[in-house]
Motif scaffolding. Structure first.
Motif, PDB file in Angstrom:
ATOM      1  N   MET A   1     -32.698   2.631  25.973  1.00 24.81           N
ATOM      2  CA  MET A   1     -31.518   3.500  25.880  1.00 24.81           C
ATOM      3  C   MET A   1     -31.926   4.930  26.197  1.00 24.81           C
ATOM      4  N   THR A   2     -31.259   5.557  27.131  1.00 24.38           N
ATOM      5  CA  THR A   2     -31.616   6.924  27.520  1.00 24.38           C
ATOM      6  C   THR A   2     -31.003   7.927  26.566  1.00 24.38           C
ATOM      7  N   SER A   3     -31.679   9.059  26.441  1.00 26.03           N
ATOM      8  CA  SER A   3     -31.179  10.129  25.579  1.00 26.03           C
ATOM      9  C   SER A   3     -30.016  10.827  26.270  1.00 26.03           C
ATOM     10  N   PRO A   4     -29.042  11.299  25.505  1.00 27.66           N
ATOM     11  CA  PRO A   4     -27.933  12.024  26.120  1.00 27.66           C
ATOM     12  C   PRO A   4     -28.422  13.330  26.741  1.00 27.66           C
ATOM     13  N   LEU A   5     -27.780  13.719  27.824  1.00 27.69           N
ATOM     14  CA  LEU A   5     -28.149  14.959  28.502  1.00 27.69           C
ATOM     15  C   LEU A   5     -27.738  16.157  27.638  1.00 27.69           C
ATOM     16  N   VAL A   6     -28.692  17.048  27.382  1.00 26.95           N
ATOM     17  CA  VAL A   6     -28.420  18.250  26.617  1.00 26.95           C
ATOM     18  C   VAL A   6     -28.231  19.403  27.601  1.00 26.95           C
ATOM     19  N   ARG A   7     -27.048  19.960  27.633  1.00 27.29           N
ATOM     20  CA  ARG A   7     -26.751  21.032  28.569  1.00 27.29           C
ATOM     21  C   ARG A   7     -27.137  22.381  27.973  1.00 27.29           C
ATOM     22  N   THR A   8     -27.857  23.163  28.735  1.00 33.04           N
ATOM     23  CA  THR A   8     -28.256  24.501  28.309  1.00 33.04           C
ATOM     24  C   THR A   8     -27.179  25.492  28.728  1.00 33.04           C
ATOM     25  N   PRO A   9     -26.668  26.299  27.805  1.00 30.95           N
ATOM     26  CA  PRO A   9     -25.654  27.291  28.189  1.00 30.95           C
ATOM     27  C   PRO A   9     -26.169  28.218  29.290  1.00 30.95           C
ATOM     28  N   ARG A  10     -25.246  28.638  30.140  1.00 32.58           N
ATOM     29  CA  ARG A  10     -25.626  29.549  31.225  1.00 32.58           C
ATOM     30  C   ARG A  10     -26.317  30.801  30.688  1.00 32.58           C
ATOM     31  N   LEU A  11     -25.846  31.275  29.535  1.00 35.62           N
ATOM     32  CA  LEU A  11     -26.421  32.499  28.970  1.00 35.62           C
ATOM     33  C   LEU A  11     -27.897  32.302  28.642  1.00 35.62           C
ATOM     34  N   ALA A  12     -28.247  31.165  28.042  1.00 32.85           N
ATOM     35  CA  ALA A  12     -29.642  30.898  27.707  1.00 32.85           C
ATOM     36  C   ALA A  12     -30.489  30.773  28.964  1.00 32.85           C
ATOM     37  N   THR A  13     -29.948  30.109  29.972  1.00 34.85           N
ATOM     38  CA  THR A  13     -30.678  29.953  31.228  1.00 34.85           C
ATOM     39  C   THR A  13     -30.953  31.312  31.864  1.00 34.85           C
ATOM     40  N   ALA A  14     -29.938  32.171  31.887  1.00 33.39           N
ATOM     41  CA  ALA A  14     -30.101  33.515  32.460  1.00 33.39           C
ATOM     42  C   ALA A  14     -31.099  34.331  31.641  1.00 33.39           C
ATOM     43  N   TYR A  15     -31.071  34.168  30.320  1.00 31.85           N
ATOM     44  CA  TYR A  15     -31.967  34.939  29.456  1.00 31.85           C
ATOM     45  C   TYR A  15     -33.417  34.511  29.682  1.00 31.85           C
ATOM     46  N   ARG A  16     -33.650  33.217  29.816  1.00 29.74           N
ATOM     47  CA  ARG A  16     -35.011  32.741  30.082  1.00 29.74           C
ATOM     48  C   ARG A  16     -35.519  33.278  31.416  1.00 29.74           C
ATOM     49  N   ARG A  17     -34.625  33.351  32.393  1.00 26.48           N
ATOM     50  CA  ARG A  17     -35.012  33.902  33.687  1.00 26.48           C
ATOM     51  C   ARG A  17     -35.338  35.388  33.548  1.00 26.48           C
ATOM     52  N   LEU A  18     -34.572  36.099  32.735  1.00 26.22           N
ATOM     53  CA  LEU A  18     -34.843  37.517  32.494  1.00 26.22           C
ATOM     54  C   LEU A  18     -36.228  37.715  31.883  1.00 26.22           C
ATOM     55  N   LEU A  19     -36.587  36.880  30.918  1.00 27.78           N
ATOM     56  CA  LEU A  19     -37.890  37.014  30.274  1.00 27.78           C
ATOM     57  C   LEU A  19     -39.031  36.802  31.265  1.00 27.78           C
ATOM     58  N   ASN A  20     -38.789  35.979  32.279  1.00 31.31           N
ATOM     59  CA  ASN A  20     -39.821  35.717  33.284  1.00 31.31           C
ATOM     60  C   ASN A  20     -39.874  36.783  34.370  1.00 31.31           C
ATOM     61  N   THR A  21     -38.703  37.356  34.702  1.00 30.26           N
ATOM     62  CA  THR A  21     -38.634  38.265  35.849  1.00 30.26           C
ATOM     63  C   THR A  21     -38.469  39.743  35.477  1.00 30.26           C
ATOM     64  N   SER A  22     -37.962  40.008  34.266  1.00 24.71           N
ATOM     65  CA  SER A  22     -37.628  41.379  33.834  1.00 24.71           C
ATOM     66  C   SER A  22     -36.598  42.036  34.752  1.00 24.71           C
ATOM     67  N   ASP A  23     -35.790  41.220  35.404  1.00 23.97           N
ATOM     68  CA  ASP A  23     -34.773  41.738  36.327  1.00 23.97           C
ATOM     69  C   ASP A  23     -33.449  41.902  35.571  1.00 23.97           C
ATOM     70  N   ALA A  24     -33.297  43.049  34.908  1.00 20.48           N
ATOM     71  CA  ALA A  24     -32.106  43.284  34.097  1.00 20.48           C
ATOM     72  C   ALA A  24     -30.824  43.332  34.921  1.00 20.48           C
ATOM     73  N   PRO A  25     -30.804  43.968  36.104  1.00 16.95           N
ATOM     74  CA  PRO A  25     -29.560  43.963  36.887  1.00 16.95           C
ATOM     75  C   PRO A  25     -29.108  42.550  37.271  1.00 16.95           C
ATOM     76  N   GLN A  26     -30.049  41.686  37.619  1.00 14.95           N
ATOM     77  CA  GLN A  26     -29.685  40.313  37.955  1.00 14.95           C
ATOM     78  C   GLN A  26     -29.133  39.588  36.727  1.00 14.95           C
ATOM     79  N   TYR A  27     -29.764  39.840  35.576  1.00 14.23           N
ATOM     80  CA  TYR A  27     -29.288  39.230  34.332  1.00 14.23           C
ATOM     81  C   TYR A  27     -27.861  39.677  34.035  1.00 14.23           C
TER      82      TYR A  27
END
Length: 222
Positions: A1-27
């Motif tokens: 039995m496969t685990s249900p797909l857990v969707r990550t909110p767009r905000l969390a995805t953008a925030y994780r990208r910010l932490l990696n890139t430090s690109d505040a305008p893109q965030y």
């Protein structure tokens, strides 16, 4: 039995990208596309730790006058990371909570007060507070001028004016306590310092002041 797909909110995805890139305008651009300041304020209050941090950061970039209060409430969040991000965003919005012209006038006043030139800053600070009466930071800087000029009575009045416009301005509560101590109003100063710490529990110098003042009160009562 496969685990249900857990969707990550767009905000969390953008925030994780910010932490990696430090690109505040893109965030800011990514968040602005999908979230309003009101939604970010709700997530700041109800989201998990990551979403609260992300919302606090986003409000500092995209928020408006109505965002100051939710950020002020977040200054005592259970998570230290949320508190730190909220503090940066809170202070940034306080400075920008006026027209661009008044914001530029404030920066000129702050340049003078930071250099200890309180007499030179007083007149422009008074003019700014008169032109933008709802600008809390203008009243705070005016109070700093009066305090620097050794007029604690007028400083206390200006700090109080600031707090009427922004009750979460913990710096004004702490500075008001100093004025109250100079006037010998020790119980009022204790209440002001406690209010400062209720809002921003990380204000360690206020905690030190409060302990010292309470010791002074106990010795006086002995």
């Amino acid at each position: 039995m496969t685990s249900p797909l857990v969707r990550t909110p767009r905000l969390a995805t953008a925030y994780r990208r910010l932490l990696n890139t430090s690109d505040a305008p893109q965030y800011a651009a990514e968040v602005n596309e999908h979230y309003s300041p009101a939604t970010l304020a709700r997530l700041l209050r109800q989201g998990d730790v990551e979403l609260r941090r992300a919302s606090a950061m986003a409000l500092g970039l995209l928020g408006n006058s109505r965002s100051i209060e939710p950020l002020g409430r977040a200054l005592c969040d259970a998570d230290r990371g949320v508190r730190l991000v909220a503090d940066d965003s809170f202070r940034g919005l306080l400075l920008r909570d006026a027209s661009p012209t008044h914001h530029q006038q404030l920066l000129k006043v702050m340049h003078l007060t930071d250099g200890g030139e309180y007499a030179a800053a007083l007149a422009p600070a008074m003019i700014l507070a008169g032109q933008a009466p709802q600008y809390a930071e203008a009243h705070f800087q005016l109070a700093c001028c009066w305090q620097g000029l050794d007029n604690p009575t007028k400083a206390a009045q200006a700090y109080t004016a600031c707090l009427w416009r922004c009750r979460y301005h913990y710096g004004a509560w702490q500075a008001l306590a100093r004025c109250q101590m100079l006037a010998g109003e020790y119980p009022q100063a204790i209440r002001s310092l406690q209010r400062c710490l209720d809002i921003s529990p990380d204000t360690e110098n206020a905690r030190v002041q409060l302990r010292s003042l309470r010791r002074h009160m106990r010795r006086s009562d002995a």
